[in-house]
Each structure stands twice: as structure tokens, then as C-alpha cells.
Design an enzyme around this catalytic site. Structure first.
Site, PDB file in Angstrom:
ATOM      1  N   CYS A 142     -11.777  17.174 -17.568  1.00 51.01           N
ATOM      2  CA  CYS A 142     -12.501  18.377 -17.637  1.00 51.01           C
ATOM      3  C   CYS A 142     -11.185  19.556 -16.368  1.00 51.01           C
ATOM      4  CB  CYS A 142     -13.942  17.790 -16.921  1.00 51.01           C
ATOM      5  SG  CYS A 142     -14.812  17.539 -18.293  1.00 51.01           S
ATOM      6  N   HIS A 144     -17.594  20.411  -9.770  1.00 49.42           N
ATOM      7  CA  HIS A 144     -17.683  20.127 -11.760  1.00 49.42           C
ATOM      8  C   HIS A 144     -18.994  19.537 -11.498  1.00 49.42           C
ATOM      9  CE1 HIS A 144     -16.874  19.131 -15.460  1.00 49.42           C
ATOM     10  NE2 HIS A 144     -17.443  17.160 -15.025  1.00 49.42           N
ATOM     11  N   GLU A 146      -9.626  20.212 -23.168  1.00 49.14           N
ATOM     12  CA  GLU A 146      -9.575  18.780 -24.471  1.00 49.14           C
ATOM     13  C   GLU A 146     -10.132  18.674 -25.516  1.00 49.14           C
ATOM     14  OE1 GLU A 146     -12.190  15.977 -22.144  1.00 49.14           O
ATOM     15  OE2 GLU A 146     -13.299  15.836 -24.341  1.00 49.14           O
TER      16      GLU A 146
END
Lengths: 132, 352, 386
Positions: B114, B238, B82
Site C-alpha cells: 500500500c 494509511h 500492487e
């Protein structure tokens, strides 16, 4: 600052460290040339170069030129790569410039070298980091 | 045909900033942030580092572990981030050019908060599986930004992880057993064009976003494969902070021992598209032949990609062929203060 | 080849000449030289100027300046080799006269550096380095010389104090030169305390940004003697030019100025002289280390002895081998394209016995050494009293 054409033509040297090795005498030229500086022959093979080398000499530039002022002070060195070819590169990630010595082993890493302001091109190449 | 990872690599910039250094500038209670987020310090990219430079180095390390593969044989390169350096002009082409992969190659940049990294990994493995290309490279990399004083400033960090996929059985070090993605439109975190910093839905980013998608994706792949948490040697989730990945892992039935190797965020921060992929590299660095590994990413917007990998005998031959992720994380650190951090992250308004 | 003599010299005071444009300072120097020579017409004008294009946006300089002198129609040539442009302009003028192509040549050098800001001046000067393989990485001229200094220090044990001694000496000489940019006393400690520009070079190790112009008039020796009457005639007996790699990464030995060695060899050979025959020299001290390395390359001192020689006073005004009695680039100033010609003005003045308080008594043989970039071009001239 380099124009798009001028920077693009140098990508093989900047991105991949491509050099030209004289087929007659074996001398490696980085960047490549039209005529061998040793034997004056005109045929070359394209070769890569090792990314490992040692520091030949260096300085800390406290008054960098335009475009580099945000990165002051700039550590710049001449590094002799394992194949005997010397290159001028910045030294990156040096916590304390007093640590650096002639003869220190370094490795070349891909880095952003410069940019043409906020709207222009970004110029990539290699900088040296101290090998541990 | 089996498809798997034939080479992997991670790159972590050397600079760090401690959480209390940030807290002190904004008059925040460092200790409470540390407890609440379970974060201590994060990586900070130099002025000369970005998604492209880190992807190149991670890509080189993946090639080193693939062991002497001619990069021109790689048929696709996907860089998920990103924080692509250009808004328009792909990161992937610079990376492919630097790695010697061009010109016969498919390239595209990906963006999905992400999870763009794992999406790139999915595309890479799928192309190989479909027989479209021999080898494909999927990279997750970010030099993410958090608004000054915002909660995200404590975690937004920098790093890259690269995975080279192929189908030659002698090279595979971790075979793809299954993939599963769970994706919905959930506006938990976003950034509009020309804005410097992202915005997020505060507590909405928790249960409705992070936990819902990871739980659904991970449970989905477990159901699909018939595997149970106890079958796995490692699980990576994550890691936007230190707390969430442990909490979601425990909820799914994993133990601390299974979670701790891939858990880098307390000392690394959140490397966004690099986050769970870098956790995967840390696991592969110490994995044993036969290990089953689960990775579930999360990207705001939102979605979670899951993979189950089975580690092969080749793993022990390649771990030391490139820098170990945990060694990069723990050693060679250069601490910076907030002023230097703000300068490096372009948060200071410069003269024209 | 005919022997060539200098019949007139002139220069403007060096400094930040805000009120004067490039053409004005050049014309003033040119007129001064013509008046000193007692001539009013020339066959050829040579101009050394590194970059009128980058400094004032002006190319086609030689023709512009010929017109400025009221001599439109006269042949004119601009030459360039970075900071050695002035020396090259002299060599071009010598060739014109020696070959018989011209009888009277106005040799000149000029640089107007203060019409752009410091960053743009640095950029213009930086164009003397390898743009792609040195400038690209952010190196500056102080940086290039700093790298050579570091090599010289590692190889020979040269110290920062020895570098500083060069600056102190040149400022002491500059105090005695009315044309110098700076008339200040600078001590070794002052140099070492000044801010670091590129490690190990401090601010006071570096020559300044300067506007200036200088000119000399050349004639065949026989004609000069007729014109001179009882005045001293200075002849040019040696001229040597050489190149070296521009990029430092391509140099074999970073502690040597091979280009200066070669140029000196050629000049000495032509003049039938050696380093021991030189009574006074103007040497290119763009940075203090450059003077030390140049004095070694010229053979005045053994390799590694240049630093001790400076520190020990051997290159001072009263020393065995006076170097840069003008104050050098450091104190006199470094108007890039003019420097090489200004050096000749100083040596000619010394040989004519007109150097006032900075006179080297009995000087009959002098040398100028002018250098471009980090030593990529070098020009050495030897001048003698006829």
C-alpha cells in the site's frame, strides 16, 4: 484482436484523441487521413480533440461479439464532440440504459476497451460517461 | 529551492458494494464486521477500469490543477500499485503516453503493497529537488483484491491519486517541508507470483506492522521538524479499514477534527497504494493557505513514508479546477450485488 | 454498349445446409441456371462471395469454382462488397456483356456460413464494418442498424410495430416461396415479444445466418431473344452502384441511406424510369429498419413514410408497391454473397410470370436493391420484360 503493431500505431488516436486538421480548409479528421475528404489537400496539423460531447444515437447490444461477452449488455453510442467530430464509443457506468437520451451531454474517460484473452495485450481507449 | 505539489487529482470508480452484501454470501455477521472494521461500503472497479485507466484520469486532474502546463515538460512518471495490469510491461508508459508526456521522460512502476504511491511521490519530489527534472508525477493507484470470504474482501477497493511536483513558486499549492521513511523487513502481508490473492499474518498485521511503522515514521518526522500534532490542520494515515487510522492518529496526539477530512475508508474501502494519497487529495480539496498537513502511509513488507506539506495561497485557486474527492465518493454511486461484484473482480471461473 | 438480358436463373434452397459444402451449393445453383438457360458453355464466370476466407478458409474462389463446374480454362472473377457482393457480381457480368468482352456470362453468388460457429460468423460479418473505429468498440451489425433505427425513430416517429410489420409481411411471403429458409408465420406481436438483440431491434427484426447460392446467365439481348423462342426475355435496363461512408460516425444523416439514393438515381437514369414505374422490388432487409429506410431511399415512399407504408400493407403482396415477394432476407435467408443474385432470380421469375402463389400480376418492371454492411455499398438494378 489487434496485433501489437496494429494497436501501437493507433495509440495517438486511442490514448490522446489526436486528429488531423486540414491546413487548407480546416476540416478535422479523426482518425487522420492521407487526403482531406473535403478539399482533397494533403497537409495537416496534429490537433487534440475536446473530451466533451453529446449523444447522437445509441443502442444497447445484448448479443456482444467475441471478446465482449463478459460485458453484456454493451451500451454503444455515436457521440458528437464539441469540435463537431463524431466518434463511436461505448457508454460506461450506465446504471440503467433507459436513462440515456439522444442529446445527453457526455465526457470521454480513459478506459480498458478490450483484451486479447488472459495472456494477450490489453487495448485502451476512451468511453463516454454521462456528464452531470 | 522549494519543491511542492503543483497539481493533484483523484479518481474513484462509480460502483460500490455494501459490506453486508459480502457478509451475507459468506454467512458472516455483517454488523460485527462493520463495528470491528468500521467499514460500510467500498468502491468496485468496472471491467473496463484498472490501475492504468484510473491513473490516467487522476493524472489528467492533476494537470488541470497545475493550470496549463505542457505535459511534455514532465520529466518523470512513477506509478505505484500492487495491481499493475501487466506482470511485465509498465503501467507508467501507458499513463505517460495518454497524458502526452512521452518520449523524453523517466518512467518506472513501483510496488510496495500500500505504500507504492507515496514512494512514487517521494521519488518525484526528490528528482525535482535535485534539479534532475523540472516536473515529476507520482501516482498511487490500485484495484486491489481480497480472497473470497477473507477479511480483506470487505476492504479491498479501487481508486487513484496523482501528484505533480515542481519547483516554480507561483504554481506550488503545497510545499514539501520534510520527508521521512521508516522501513524494515516485516512479513505481515504478501502475495507470491502466479497466486491470485494475497495472504496476511492476521493480528500480526496490527501492532508489529501497521502501528509500529506508522508511529515510528510519524514520530520521526515530528522529531525531525520539531513540529507537534497541534501545529497541524490535518493528518492523514494509511487506512486499511476505518478503525486503524483513527486509533494511530489518536495515539500520536491528533484529534478527530484533524483526522476526519482525510478519513475516507469507511465509505471507500482500502485503495491500497491510493489510500493515504487519496486522503491527502480530500484534505487539499478543503485546505486553507498556511495549513500544515501530515501524511503517513503504510505498506506491508513493511514501511511508512511521511511527508509534511505547507499549503500555499494558490490552493484556493485550484481546488475547483477538477472533481472534488469527497463529491466523487458520495455522489454518482452505482450499487452492485455480490454476483456482479464477483464477475467484475474476475472471481468466477470462466469457460476456456 | 450492348443491351443485356437474363436467359436463365437458378438457386438452391436456402438454409443450414449441413451436408453440402460451399462448392457443392454453388455448383448446384450454377447448373440449375445453365439448364434453365439451355446453354452449356460460358465465356466468363463472376462470383459474389463476401468472405470464403473467413467462413471456410478458402480464397482464390472464382478459379476453384470454375474448375468445380468442369470449366477450368474459362475466365472467372470473384467480386466483394460485403453483403452487396451478389449485386456487384451481376454488375461485373453486365459490364462483360455490354462491353462486348463476353457473350455468355454466368453470374453467381454464394456464401457458406454454417461451417463456423455463431461467434465466428458474427466476427466474419463484422468485417464489413470499420474494424478499427467501430468493431474495436464491440459493435455488431444489429447494433449499427439499431443506431440507425433509433435515429430514424427520433427523426420520423417510426415505431417498433412498423419495423415488426416488415418482418411479419416477409414471413407471410416466405411461406409461398419453396426456396425460402423459413416457412413460418410470424405476427407483429411475435416480433415484439422476441428477445432484444440490440435495442430497439428484436431477434425477429434480424435476418438469419444462411447457406445458399444463386445464379443467372446473361447474354446480349439479341442473342437471348434468338435462344428464348417463345419464352419471356428479361432485360437489364438499369444498373447503379454507389458507396457511402462505412463508419456511421462519418455519415451526415443517420436516418438516410445516401448510398442507396445515389445507386438508385444512377439506375433510374440509365433505365429512363422512376420509382413510380416499378411494379415489384426485392429490397435488402438485413434488418427490418433497412427495408424501411431503403424503400424511402429508392423513392417508393417519402422520408418517414416507409414505416407507415409497411404497417399499412402498401408493401404487401397485394399492396400498391410489393416489396420482397421472395420473403426477403428475413424469411428467404441471407446467404451473404448470394443474396444480390437471389434477388435478381426472384425479380426475373416475377417478370416471367413464374412466381406461382406470390406472383404480382402484370409485373413488367422490377427492381433489386442490394446493400453492403451498414450501407457502405449499394447496388440497384432495374429489370424489364422485353
Amino acid at each position: 484482436m489487434l496485433s501489437p503493431a496494429r494497436s501501437w500505431r493507433e495509440f495517438p488516436q486511442r490514448y490522446r484523441l489526436e486528429a488531423a486538421r486540414c491546413t487548407a480548409c480546416g476540416k478535422t479528421h479523426y482518425p487522420p487521413r492521407v487526403i482531406c475528404s473535403s478539399c482533397r489537400e494533403r497537409k495537416f496539423d496534429t490537433v487534440g480533440m475536446p473530451r466533451e460531447g453529446t449523444v447522437v444515437t445509441f443502442t444497447t447490444v445484448h448479443v456482444p461479439p467475441k471478446g465482449f461477452t463478459e460485458q453484456s449488455p454493451l451500451e454503444i453510442a455515436i457521440v458528437e464532440l464539441k469540435n463537431g467530430v463524431r466518434v463511436m464509443v461505448q457508454i460506461a457506468d450506465l446504471a440503467d440504459s433507459r436513462e440515456l437520451r439522444i442529446g445527453d451531454p457526455v465526457r470521454l474517460e480513459f478506459r480498458r476497451i478490450a483484451e486479447d484473452g488472459e495472456a494477450g495485450l490489453i487495448f485502451y481507449g476512451h468511453k463516454a460517461v454521462r456528464a452531470r | 529551492m522549494s519543491v511542492g505539489i503543483i497539481g493533484y487529482g483523484a479518481f474513484i470508480p462509480r460502483r460500490r458494494i455494501k459490506l453486508e452484501e459480502i457478509a451475507k454470501v459468506w454467512g458472516a455477521d455483517a454488523a460485527s464486521y462493520q463495528r470491528g472494521l468500521q467499514l460500510h461500503e467500498k468502491s468496485v472497479p468496472g471491467k473496463d477500469e484498472d490501475t492504468i485507466t484510473m491513473s490516467v484520469e487522476a493524472g489528467r486532474r492533476a494537470l488541470d490543477r497545475a493550470g496549463g502546463l505542457d505535459p511534455a515538460r514532465i520529466g518523470a512518471v512513477y506509478v505505484g500499485s500492487e495491481s499493475h495490469p501487466y506482470a511485465v510491461k509498465p503501467s507508467g508508459t501507458v499513463v505517460a503516453e495518454a497524458l502526452g508526456i512521452t518520449p523524453q521522460v523517466h518512467i518506472a512502476d513501483l510496488e510496495f503493497a500500500c505504500k507504492a504511491g507515496t514512494e512514487g511521490m517521494f521519488l518525484a519530489q526528490s528528482l525535482v529537488k535535485a534539479g534532475e527534472v523540472e516536473y515529476a508525477l507520482g501516482i498511487g493507484a490500485d484495484t486491489s483484491q481480497g480472497a473470497p470470504g477473507d477479511a480483506l474482501e470487505y476492504s479491498a477497493a479501487a481508486g487513484a491519486a496523482a501528484f505533480l511536483f515542481g519547483s516554480d513558486t507561483e504554481r506550488i499549492l503545497a510545499e514539501v517541508v520534510a520527508t521521512y521513511s521508516w522501513t524494515t523487513d516485516t512479513p505481515d502481508f504478501w502475495r507470491r507470483a502466479y497466486m491470485h490473492y494475497p495472504r496476511h499474518g492476521s493480528r500480526f498485521t496490527g501492532e508489529p506492522a501497521y502501528f509500529r511503522h506508522i508511529m515510528s515514521s510519524a514520530q520521526g518526522i515530528l522529531d525531525q521538524t520539531g513540529l507537534k500534532p497541534q501545529d497541524f490542520a490535518h493528518a492523514i494515515f494509511h487506512q486499511p479499514n476505518g478503525k486503524f487510522p483513527i486509533r494511530v492518529g489518536k495515539r500520536l496526539g491528533f484529534t478527530t477534527a484533524q483526522l476526519e477530512t482525510g478519513w475516507l475508508s469507511p465509505w471507500l474501502g482500502n485503495t491500497y497504494s491510493g489510500a493515504s494519497p487519496m486522503g491527502l487529495t480530500a484534505v487539499l480539496d478543503i485546505a486553507r493557505p498556511g495549513d500544515l498537513v501530515l501524511i503517513t502511509s503504510f505498506g506491508s513488507g513493511a514501511g511508512s513514508d511521511s511527508f509534511v506539506f505547507r499549503v500555499t495561497d494558490r490552493i484556493t485557486q485550484v481546488q475547483d479546477l477538477a472533481p472534488i474527492t469527497r463529491v466523487q465518493l458520495d455522489n454518482e454511486k452505482i450499487y452492485v450485488d455480490y454476483g456482479t461484484y464477483a464477475k467484475l473482480r474476475g472471481k468466477i471461473r470462466m469457460g476456456e | 454498349m450492348r443491351e443485356v438480358a437474363i436467359i436463365g436463373v437458378g438457386m438452391v434452397e436456402c438454409g443450414e445446409l449441413w451436408e453440402k459444402s460451399l462448392r457443392t451449393i454453388w455448383a448446384e445453383a450454377a447448373v440449375a441456371a445453365l439448364e434453365d438457360a439451355g446453354v452449356d458453355a460460358v465465356d466468363h464466370i463472376t462470383v459474389g462471395c463476401m468472405s470464403p476466407g473467413l467462413f471456410v478458409g478458402q480464397e482464390h474462389l472464382a478459379s476453384l469454382l470454375a474448375d468445380e463446374l468442369g470449366m477450368a480454362g474459362v475466365a472467372a472473377t470473384r467480386v466483394e462488397s460485403a453483403c452487396a457482393s451478389g449485386g456487384l457480381a451481376l454488375r461485373a457480368g453486365i459490364a462483360e456483356v455490354a462491353s462486348g468482352l463476353s457473350d455468355v456470362v454466368l453470374v453467381s453468388g454464394v456464401e457458406k456460413m454454417t461451417d463456423v460457429d455463431g461467434a465466428d460468423a458474427t466476427y466474419a460479418l463484422g468485417s464489413a464494418a470499420d474494424q478499427e473505429w467501430e468493431g474495436f468498440h464491440g459493435i455488431t451489425f444489429p447494433g449499427l442498424y439499431a443506431m440507425m433505427a433509433r435515429s430514424h425513430m427520433a427523426h420520423h416517429g417510426t415505431t417498433s410495430r412498423q419495423l415488426a410489420a416488415v418482418a411479419a409481411k416477409n414471413h407471410a411471403n416466405g411461406l409461398l416461396n419453396p426456396h425460402a429458409q423459413f416457412h413460418i408465420k410470424v405476427s407483429i406481436d411475435d416480433v415484439l415479444a422476441s428477445t432484444m438483440v440490440a435495442d430497439p431491434l428484436h431477434l425477429l427484426d434480424c435476418s438469419p445466418i444462411t447457406d445458399g447460392a444463386a445464379a443467372v446467365v446473361l447474354m446480349p439481348l439479341a442473342k437471348a431473344k434468338d435462344l428464348a423462342g417463345r419464352r419471356t426475355v428479361v432485360k437489364i435496363t438499369g444498373s447503379g452502384m454507389a458507396t457511402d461512408t462505412i463508419a456511421l460516425a462519418n455519415r451526415e444523416d443517420l436516418a438516410r441511406l445516401r448510398g442507396v439514393e445515389l445507386a438508385a438515381e444512377r439506375a433510374y437514369k440509365m433505365a429512363g424510369k422512376g420509382p413510380g414505374d416499378i411494379h415489384v422490388a426485392e429490397v435488402h432487409d438485413c434488418f427490418t429498419i433497412a427495408e424501411i429506410m431503403a424503400t424511402e431511399a429508392l423513392g417508393f415512399f417519402a422520408p418517414g413514410d416507409g414505416g407507415p407504408a409497411a404497417e399499412g400493407g402498401r408493401t404487401s403482396l397485394g399492396g400498391k408497391m410489393p416489396v420482397n415477394t421472395s420473403g426477403g432476407l428475413k424469411a428467404k435467408g441471407h446467404p451473404v454473397g448470394a443474396t444480390g443474385v437471389a434477388q435478381v432470380v426472384e425479380i426475373a421469375t416475377q417478370l416471367r410470370g413464374k412466381a406461382g402463389q406470390r406472383q404480382v400480376n402484370g409485373a413488367t418492371v422490377g427492381l433489386t436493391q442490394n446493400m453492403g454492411g451498414s450501407g457502405g455499398s449499394s447496388i440497384v438494378h432495374i429489370l424489364e420484360v422485353e
